[in-house]
Design a protein around this motif. Structure first.
Motif, PDB file in Angstrom:
ATOM      1  N   ASP A 184       1.518   4.023  -2.278  1.00 38.30           N
ATOM      2  CA  ASP A 184       0.666   5.005  -2.179  1.00 38.30           C
ATOM      3  C   ASP A 184      -0.298   5.656  -0.978  1.00 38.30           C
ATOM      4  N   MET A 185      -1.053   5.203  -0.604  1.00 33.39           N
ATOM      5  CA  MET A 185      -2.362   5.591   0.331  1.00 33.39           C
ATOM      6  C   MET A 185      -0.857   5.628   1.531  1.00 33.39           C
ATOM      7  N   LEU A 217       1.008  -1.463  -0.072  1.00 30.33           N
ATOM      8  CA  LEU A 217       0.110  -0.154   0.370  1.00 30.33           C
ATOM      9  C   LEU A 217       0.872   1.572  -0.012  1.00 30.33           C
ATOM     10  N   GLU A 234      -2.892  -2.777  -6.796  1.00 29.01           N
ATOM     11  CA  GLU A 234      -2.141  -2.796  -7.233  1.00 29.01           C
ATOM     12  C   GLU A 234      -1.124  -4.249  -6.281  1.00 29.01           C
ATOM     13  N   THR A 235      -1.585  -3.440  -4.420  1.00 30.28           N
ATOM     14  CA  THR A 235      -0.599  -4.946  -3.939  1.00 30.28           C
ATOM     15  C   THR A 235      -0.577  -6.221  -3.687  1.00 30.28           C
ATOM     16  N   SER A 240      -4.228   1.664  -4.925  1.00 32.20           N
ATOM     17  CA  SER A 240      -3.718   1.593  -4.162  1.00 32.20           C
ATOM     18  C   SER A 240      -3.276  -0.022  -3.725  1.00 32.20           C
TER      19      SER A 240
END
Length: 108
Positions: free
Chosen positions: A13-14, A11, A84-85, A81
């Protein structure tokens, strides 16, 4: 039994986006980590794996109100995010489940 990539930042980006409180992103990460730990056991049954992703996604769904209470929400950037993870996890473990199916129970 394959261990997950310890260099991959879940995560990322988060965590880099101040819109998402870190303590809430930690709660999302904890749910993702449960799936990783399950996959590290060597489980190969697609139905069981999907069930684990469903449990993760439903637990993340349950965090929506808490995000809102902290002036945040699980919206596009969070969805991307998390997606993607999850996609990285699926690829790392060689699981033939589409990312959209893996997180199909989401309501964010």
């Amino acid at each position: 039994m394959k261990k997950f990539d310890e260099d991959y930042k879940l995560l990322a980006d988060m965590y880099h986006d101040g819109y998402f409180p870190d303590f809430l992103v930690d709660k999302v990460r904890n749910q993702v980590q449960k799936v990783i730990e399950f996959l590290e056991t060597g489980e190969c049954d697609g139905e069981k794996i999907q069930e684990k992703f469903d449990e993760m996604t439903e637990a993340i769904n349950d965090l929506q109100e808490e995000f809102e209470e902290n002036d945040s929400e699980l919206e596009t950037a969070a969805r991307e995010s998390i997606g993607e993870t999850v996609e990285y996890i699926l690829n790392w473990f060689g699981i033939d489940i589409d990312v959209e199916d893996a997180i199909g129970e989401r309501d964010w």
